[in-house]
Design a protein around this motif. Structure first.
Motif, PDB file in Angstrom:
ATOM      1  N   TYR A   1     -11.554 101.441  38.215  1.00 55.51           N
ATOM      2  CA  TYR A   1     -12.209 101.007  36.985  1.00 55.51           C
ATOM      3  C   TYR A   1     -11.132 101.009  35.905  1.00 55.51           C
ATOM      4  O   TYR A   1     -10.349 101.960  35.782  1.00 55.51           O
ATOM      5  CB  TYR A   1     -13.323 101.991  36.639  1.00 55.51           C
ATOM      6  CG  TYR A   1     -13.953 101.790  35.287  1.00 55.51           C
ATOM      7  CD1 TYR A   1     -15.063 100.979  35.139  1.00 55.51           C
ATOM      8  CD2 TYR A   1     -13.443 102.439  34.157  1.00 55.51           C
ATOM      9  CE1 TYR A   1     -15.667 100.806  33.898  1.00 55.51           C
ATOM     10  CE2 TYR A   1     -14.040 102.272  32.915  1.00 55.51           C
ATOM     11  CZ  TYR A   1     -15.136 101.455  32.789  1.00 55.51           C
ATOM     12  OH  TYR A   1     -15.730 101.284  31.565  1.00 55.51           O
ATOM     13  N   TYR A   2     -11.085  99.944  35.109  1.00 57.48           N
ATOM     14  CA  TYR A   2     -10.107  99.832  34.032  1.00 57.48           C
ATOM     15  C   TYR A   2     -10.843  99.798  32.698  1.00 57.48           C
ATOM     16  O   TYR A   2     -11.778  99.007  32.523  1.00 57.48           O
ATOM     17  CB  TYR A   2      -9.288  98.549  34.181  1.00 57.48           C
ATOM     18  CG  TYR A   2      -8.540  98.486  35.490  1.00 57.48           C
ATOM     19  CD1 TYR A   2      -7.284  99.070  35.614  1.00 57.48           C
ATOM     20  CD2 TYR A   2      -9.106  97.865  36.605  1.00 57.48           C
ATOM     21  CE1 TYR A   2      -6.598  99.028  36.825  1.00 57.48           C
ATOM     22  CE2 TYR A   2      -8.427  97.819  37.812  1.00 57.48           C
ATOM     23  CZ  TYR A   2      -7.182  98.394  37.924  1.00 57.48           C
ATOM     24  OH  TYR A   2      -6.518  98.356  39.117  1.00 57.48           O
ATOM     25  N   ASP A   3     -10.417 100.647  31.750  1.00 56.71           N
ATOM     26  CA  ASP A   3     -11.045 100.622  30.428  1.00 56.71           C
ATOM     27  C   ASP A   3     -10.502  99.448  29.615  1.00 56.71           C
ATOM     28  O   ASP A   3      -9.698  98.650  30.119  1.00 56.71           O
ATOM     29  CB  ASP A   3     -10.879 101.966  29.709  1.00 56.71           C
ATOM     30  CG  ASP A   3      -9.442 102.291  29.314  1.00 56.71           C
ATOM     31  OD1 ASP A   3      -8.557 101.394  29.340  1.00 56.71           O
ATOM     32  OD2 ASP A   3      -9.193 103.464  28.959  1.00 56.71           O
TER      33      ASP A   3
ATOM     34  N   GLY B   1      -6.451 102.644  34.359  1.00 59.36           N
ATOM     35  CA  GLY B   1      -7.263 102.692  35.560  1.00 59.36           C
ATOM     36  C   GLY B   1      -7.606 104.098  36.005  1.00 59.36           C
ATOM     37  O   GLY B   1      -6.784 105.006  35.886  1.00 59.36           O
ATOM     38  N   VAL B   2      -8.834 104.263  36.482  1.00 57.33           N
ATOM     39  CA  VAL B   2      -9.288 105.520  37.086  1.00 57.33           C
ATOM     40  C   VAL B   2     -10.106 105.174  38.327  1.00 57.33           C
ATOM     41  O   VAL B   2     -10.709 104.102  38.402  1.00 57.33           O
ATOM     42  CB  VAL B   2     -10.120 106.390  36.106  1.00 57.33           C
ATOM     43  CG1 VAL B   2      -9.280 106.884  34.954  1.00 57.33           C
ATOM     44  CG2 VAL B   2     -11.315 105.655  35.587  1.00 57.33           C
ATOM     45  N   PRO B   3     -10.142 106.064  39.298  1.00 59.82           N
ATOM     46  CA  PRO B   3     -10.910 105.784  40.519  1.00 59.82           C
ATOM     47  C   PRO B   3     -12.398 105.600  40.229  1.00 59.82           C
ATOM     48  O   PRO B   3     -12.945 106.205  39.312  1.00 59.82           O
ATOM     49  CB  PRO B   3     -10.684 107.025  41.384  1.00 59.82           C
ATOM     50  CG  PRO B   3      -9.444 107.654  40.853  1.00 59.82           C
ATOM     51  CD  PRO B   3      -9.432 107.345  39.379  1.00 59.82           C
TER      52      PRO B   3
ATOM     53  N   LYS C   1     -12.942  92.341  25.705  1.00 59.64           N
ATOM     54  CA  LYS C   1     -13.018  93.023  27.010  1.00 59.64           C
ATOM     55  C   LYS C   1     -13.349  94.496  26.823  1.00 59.64           C
ATOM     56  O   LYS C   1     -12.710  95.206  26.061  1.00 59.64           O
ATOM     57  CB  LYS C   1     -11.713  92.874  27.788  1.00 59.64           C
ATOM     58  CG  LYS C   1     -11.822  93.477  29.188  1.00 59.64           C
ATOM     59  CD  LYS C   1     -10.721  93.061  30.121  1.00 59.64           C
ATOM     60  CE  LYS C   1      -9.405  93.654  29.751  1.00 59.64           C
ATOM     61  NZ  LYS C   1      -8.393  93.466  30.791  1.00 59.64           N
ATOM     62  N   MET C   2     -14.385  94.906  27.549  1.00 61.20           N
ATOM     63  CA  MET C   2     -14.873  96.267  27.492  1.00 61.20           C
ATOM     64  C   MET C   2     -14.361  97.067  28.691  1.00 61.20           C
ATOM     65  O   MET C   2     -13.973  98.214  28.562  1.00 61.20           O
ATOM     66  CB  MET C   2     -16.418  96.197  27.517  1.00 61.20           C
ATOM     67  CG  MET C   2     -17.129  97.376  27.028  1.00 61.20           C
ATOM     68  SD  MET C   2     -18.910  97.040  26.802  1.00 61.20           S
ATOM     69  CE  MET C   2     -19.432  96.370  28.358  1.00 61.20           C
ATOM     70  N   SER C   3     -14.396  96.425  29.873  1.00 63.70           N
ATOM     71  CA  SER C   3     -13.956  97.090  31.093  1.00 63.70           C
ATOM     72  C   SER C   3     -13.764  96.037  32.184  1.00 63.70           C
ATOM     73  O   SER C   3     -14.223  94.897  32.063  1.00 63.70           O
ATOM     74  CB  SER C   3     -14.986  98.130  31.560  1.00 63.70           C
ATOM     75  OG  SER C   3     -16.215  97.509  31.862  1.00 63.70           O
ATOM     76  N   SER C   4     -13.091  96.460  33.239  1.00 59.57           N
ATOM     77  CA  SER C   4     -12.943  95.623  34.427  1.00 59.57           C
ATOM     78  C   SER C   4     -12.833  96.548  35.626  1.00 59.57           C
ATOM     79  O   SER C   4     -12.689  97.762  35.477  1.00 59.57           O
ATOM     80  CB  SER C   4     -11.719  94.697  34.300  1.00 59.57           C
ATOM     81  OG  SER C   4     -10.548  95.455  34.052  1.00 59.57           O
ATOM     82  N   TRP C   5     -12.895  95.990  36.829  1.00 59.67           N
ATOM     83  CA  TRP C   5     -12.856  96.816  38.028  1.00 59.67           C
ATOM     84  C   TRP C   5     -12.466  95.989  39.242  1.00 59.67           C
ATOM     85  O   TRP C   5     -12.614  94.766  39.246  1.00 59.67           O
ATOM     86  CB  TRP C   5     -14.205  97.496  38.281  1.00 59.67           C
ATOM     87  CG  TRP C   5     -15.332  96.526  38.464  1.00 59.67           C
ATOM     88  CD1 TRP C   5     -15.792  96.005  39.641  1.00 59.67           C
ATOM     89  CD2 TRP C   5     -16.123  95.929  37.440  1.00 59.67           C
ATOM     90  NE1 TRP C   5     -16.822  95.124  39.409  1.00 59.67           N
ATOM     91  CE2 TRP C   5     -17.043  95.060  38.057  1.00 59.67           C
ATOM     92  CE3 TRP C   5     -16.150  96.035  36.038  1.00 59.67           C
ATOM     93  CZ2 TRP C   5     -17.972  94.321  37.330  1.00 59.67           C
ATOM     94  CZ3 TRP C   5     -17.072  95.290  35.333  1.00 59.67           C
ATOM     95  CH2 TRP C   5     -17.965  94.459  35.979  1.00 59.67           C
ATOM     96  N   THR C   6     -11.969  96.688  40.232  1.00 58.23           N
ATOM     97  CA  THR C   6     -11.742  96.140  41.566  1.00 58.23           C
ATOM     98  C   THR C   6     -12.267  97.176  42.552  1.00 58.23           C
ATOM     99  O   THR C   6     -12.166  98.380  42.304  1.00 58.23           O
ATOM    100  CB  THR C   6     -10.245  95.869  41.857  1.00 58.23           C
ATOM    101  OG1 THR C   6      -9.525  97.101  41.761  1.00 58.23           O
ATOM    102  CG2 THR C   6      -9.671  94.854  40.881  1.00 58.23           C
ATOM    103  N   ALA C   7     -12.842  96.712  43.642  1.00 55.12           N
ATOM    104  CA  ALA C   7     -13.391  97.652  44.622  1.00 55.12           C
ATOM    105  C   ALA C   7     -13.540  96.978  45.978  1.00 55.12           C
ATOM    106  O   ALA C   7     -13.675  95.760  46.063  1.00 55.12           O
ATOM    107  CB  ALA C   7     -14.754  98.178  44.164  1.00 55.12           C
TER     108      ALA C   7
END
Length: 147
Positions: A18-20, A25-27, A132-138
Motif C-alpha cells: 500500500y502506498y500513501d 510503501g507499507v505491506p 492522489k490519496m493512495s495506491s496499491w499493488t497486490a
C-alpha cells in the motif's frame, strides 16, 4: 475467458504493498469472499495496511450484470468514503474498475490481471478531489470457499 474472481465462489487472500499519498510503501494484507447467486454477486472483505497501528478498510460490493456482457455494475458502502458506484470492464485477461463516490469527491480505478484460475495481480489508485490519496499493488490467491 471466464474470470474466476467473479464467476466462481472462492475466498481470496491478498498480499502486497500500500502506498500513501507521498509514495511511502507499507505491506498490506487482505481477504475477500465472492458469492454468486442468480441475480447478483456479493464481494465482501477487507484490506489491512500494516502500519505501526494497522489500518483496516472494509467493503461490501453488490455486483450486477448489465446489458453488455463485458460490463458489470457495482455499488459499495465504504465507512471512510461513503457510497461508491462503478463498473468492471472485462477486457480479455483483465478487469478494469472505475468508481466515484455519491458526492463526487472520491474517484479511483483498479485493475485485476488474470494469471491463472487461482491467481490475480491487482493494482489500483484512489483520489480525493483529484489528488492522489493512495495506491496499491497486490497478488490475490484464491481457494475454494469453506462455507
Amino acid at each position: 475467458m471466464k474470470h474466476t474472481y467473479f464467476y466462481t465462489t472462492l475466498e481470496w487472500r491478498a498480499r502486497g504493498t500500500y502506498y500513501d499519498e507521498h509514495g511511502k510503501g507499507v505491506p498490506l494484507y487482505g481477504e475477500v469472499s465472492t458469492i454468486k447467486n442468480e441475480n447478483q454477486w456479493t464481494l465482501s472483505g477487507f484490506m489491512e495496511v500494516r502500519t505501526q497501528i494497522p489500518m483496516r478498510f472494509t467493503n461490501e460490493y453488490i455486483i450486477k450484470e448489465t446489458n453488455d456482457k463485458t460490463t458489470l455494475s457495482w455499488t459499495s458502502y465504504n465507512p471512510a468514503l461513503g457510497t461508491l458506484a462503478g463498473t468492471f470492464e472485462i477486457i480479455g485477461d483483465c478487469m478494469i474498475s472505475t468508481y466515484q463516490s455519491e458526492d463526487g469527491r472520491y474517484t479511483g480505478t483498479e485493475t485485476l490481471f488474470w494469471k491463472d484460475d487461482f491467481t490475480y495481480y491487482n493494482v489500483g489508485v484512489a483520489f480525493c478531489e483529484g489528488k492522489k490519496m493512495s495506491s496499491w499493488t497486490a497478488t490475490l490467491k484464491g481457494r475454494k470457499s469453506k462455507k
